[in-house]
Scaffold this active site. Structure first.
Site, PDB file in Angstrom:
ATOM      1  N   ASP A 298       0.838  -1.202   0.000  1.00 34.82           N
ATOM      2  CA  ASP A 298       0.000   0.000   0.000  1.00 34.82           C
ATOM      3  C   ASP A 298       0.873   1.253   0.000  1.00 34.82           C
ATOM      4  O   ASP A 298       0.564   2.242   0.688  1.00 34.82           O
ATOM      5  CB  ASP A 298      -1.001   0.001   1.168  1.00 34.82           C
ATOM      6  CG  ASP A 298      -2.091   1.048   0.981  1.00 34.82           C
ATOM      7  OD1 ASP A 298      -2.195   1.637  -0.113  1.00 34.82           O
ATOM      8  OD2 ASP A 298      -2.841   1.278   1.955  1.00 34.82           O
ATOM      9  N   HIS A 302       2.814  10.812  -0.749  1.00 22.97           N
ATOM     10  CA  HIS A 302       2.088  12.085  -0.716  1.00 22.97           C
ATOM     11  C   HIS A 302       3.075  13.243  -0.712  1.00 22.97           C
ATOM     12  O   HIS A 302       4.142  13.158  -0.098  1.00 22.97           O
ATOM     13  CB  HIS A 302       1.203  12.177   0.529  1.00 22.97           C
ATOM     14  CG  HIS A 302      -0.013  11.307   0.459  1.00 22.97           C
ATOM     15  ND1 HIS A 302      -1.014  11.497  -0.474  1.00 22.97           N
ATOM     16  CD2 HIS A 302      -0.391  10.234   1.187  1.00 22.97           C
ATOM     17  CE1 HIS A 302      -1.951  10.577  -0.306  1.00 22.97           C
ATOM     18  NE2 HIS A 302      -1.597   9.792   0.695  1.00 22.97           N
TER      19      HIS A 302
HETATM   20  N1  NCD Z   1      -3.786   3.828   2.369  1.00 19.26           N
HETATM   21  C1  NCD Z   1      -3.975   5.102   2.412  1.00 19.26           C
HETATM   22  O1  NCD Z   1      -4.026   5.662   3.513  1.00 19.26           O
HETATM   23  N2  NCD Z   1      -4.099   5.859   1.308  1.00 19.26           N
HETATM   24  C2  NCD Z   1      -4.184   5.400  -0.038  1.00 19.26           C
HETATM   25  C3  NCD Z   1      -5.537   4.878  -0.374  1.00 19.26           C
HETATM   26  C4  NCD Z   1      -5.856   3.548   0.226  1.00 19.26           C
HETATM   27  O2  NCD Z   1      -5.050   2.607   0.141  1.00 19.26           O
HETATM   28  O3  NCD Z   1      -6.949   3.366   0.748  1.00 19.26           O
HETATM   29  C5  NCD Z   1      -3.811   6.532  -0.971  1.00 19.26           C
HETATM   30  O4  NCD Z   1      -4.097   6.463  -2.177  1.00 19.26           O
HETATM   31  O5  NCD Z   1      -3.170   7.477  -0.509  1.00 19.26           O
HETATM   32 ZN    ZN Z   2      -7.311   1.288   0.618  1.00 20.88          ZN
HETATM   33 ZN    ZN Z   3      -4.074   1.729  -1.280  1.00 19.83          ZN
END
Ligand code: NCD
Ligand code: ZN
Ligand code: ZN
Length: 420
Positions: A298, A302
């Site tokens: 994941d 950012h």
């Molecule tokens: N995991 C997160 O906190 N953020 C993810 C989205 C997601 O995986 O739900 C994103 O796209 O920034």
């Molecule tokens: Zn997610």
């Molecule tokens: Zn994600």
């Protein structure tokens, strides 16, 4: 093509041996190879990440396909699956082909686009799943990740639709009505800090619903970033009944807890939120046992302005590609075969990705990574190849250093550095 000799390498922790790489494959001999001193290094099949956010198109200031690919290669990955929550959303053949092509051009890992389930991730209308499946990108996994496919009727139709080509719906399990305004895990710490909570049941309720839908339809469900002990129990029961469900856990949910939110440092803000120590223990046990099939990063890069602000305004998400294997090593120890299973073979098998996650035997495609398990490194955000810096491990010492990665016999990483 250059041939390589990995001298004295340990295959998954076995006694040192010599491995040759010729014409993109593992071989038992080579002539005039480039010699790589691999004494003390462990070879793993190249890691496969089923859950990566590459941010291109749309947020190239946070990550591009190229920078994310470099970050992945440095983390030991040879294939990553790129989530659809880009701008524009990857909900058409055009966008998934663009991402796929950018991945090929970067040439550092195989980038496999994930298609959106619904148009614009809006949860109203199914996207062109068939067109994405038959596009050059050959999409097999669909997800509205970042959003939950909350409408049960749409979820059912999506599961039915992808069954025709053995596709998978990967669900971000979050009942939106139960998480309105949520900032962190709902529990003792959220009460103490006065932050609105994201209750475990918001995840568990959707997983319970979706395993029933998948069972009813006879289709394949994949559960993204499982984070609670209760979710593990729902999955355990569904698997025991033979439901076609697979699940992933992130490195951060295997290591970190909601106590970190007490710092109010938004680097710890993520969806689903960091949970309690007993959830962490349940996730570790489930991963070892196989109730949770794989580790997926994941990786959620950012931009600085979206993270270095007040907690409530910060976007959720953490980068993870370059620290995933070290974190898993710290959690599981040097159980190399288990690590290969959870981070390479099983993710490749779930995705139907050929050429990755294979045995490191003669004739196999040379997609592999070499790890120095004795090295310990302090994570320095400034050194990450990702364009973003939002790692929760800044200053943390983690075991293991990824020394080299090979994609189809060509090094993408050597001496711990990206080759391009
Ligand atoms: N995991 C997160 O906190 N953020 C993810 C989205 C997601 O995986 O739900 C994103 O796209 O920034
Ligand atoms: Zn997610
Ligand atoms: Zn994600």
């Amino acid at each position: 093509m250059t041939s390589y000799l990995l001298r004295g390498v340990s295959l998954l922790g076995a006694a040192p041996t010599d491995v040759h790489i010729v014409d993109g494959r593992i071989s038992d001999r080579s002539s005039d190879p480039e010699i790589i001193d691999a004494a003390g290094l462990v070879a793993l099949p190249g890691l496969v990440d089923l859950h990566t956010h590459l941010r291109e198109p749309g947020r190239e200031d946070a990550e591009t396909v190229e920078t994310g690919s470099r970050s992945a290669a440095l983390g030991g990955y040879t294939a990553v699956f790129a989530m659809a929550n880009t701008s524009p959303v990857a909900d058409t053949a055009g966008v998934v082909e663009q991402v796929w092509r950018l991945g090929r051009e970067a040439g550092l890992v195989d980038v496999q686009p994930i298609g959106a389930v619904t148009v614009g991730l809006a949860g109203k209308q199914l996207a062109e799943l068939g067109a994405m499946a038959s596009s050059a990108a050959g999409v097999r996994i669909f997800s509205d990740d970042g959003h939950c496919v909350a409408d049960p009727r749409l979820m059912r139709r999506a599961l039915e639709y992808v069954k025709a080509f053995d596709g998978i719906i990967a669900q971000h399990a979050e009942e939106p009505r139960l998480t309105e305004g949520a900032q962190m895990h709902e529990g003792e710490v959220s009460t103490r800090l006065g932050l609105t909570g994201w209750p475990a049941v918001a995840e568990e309720a959707i997983i319970a619903r979706d395993v029933l839908l998948a069972e009813h339809v006879g289709s394949r469900l994949h559960v993204c970033h499982v984070s609670t002990a209760g979710s593990v129990e729902v999955l355990r029961q569904a698997k025991a009944r033979g439901v076609r469900v697979t699940a992933e856990v992130t490195p951060h949910h295997l290591l970190l807890t909601d106590e970190l939110a007490a710092s109010y440092d938004p680097v710890y803000k993520v969806n689903p939120p960091l949970r309690t120590a007993s959830d962490v223990q349940a996730l570790r046990d489930a991963l070892v046992e196989g109730v949770i099939d794989i580790v997926a990063t994941d990786h959620a890069p950012h931009a600085v302005e979206d993270k270095e602000c007040e907690w409530a305004y910060a976007r959720p998400g953490m980068v993870g590609l370059e620290t995933a294997l070290p974190v898993v090593l710290s959690v599981l120890g040097e159980r190399w075969d288990l690590i290969a299973e959870r981070m390479s073979r099983t993710p490749a098998r779930i995705a139907g990705l050929t050429g990755h996650g294979t045995d490191l035997s003669v004739g196999s495609p040379a997609n592999l990574t070499l790890v120095d398990p004795s090295a310990r490194r302090v994570v320095d955000p400034a050194e990450l190849a990702s364009r973003s810096r939002n790692t929760p491990y800044a200053g943390t010492t983690l075991p293991g250093r990824i020394v080299a990665t090979f994609l189809r016999g060509e090094p993408t990483v050597l001496d711990g550095k990206a080759v391009k």
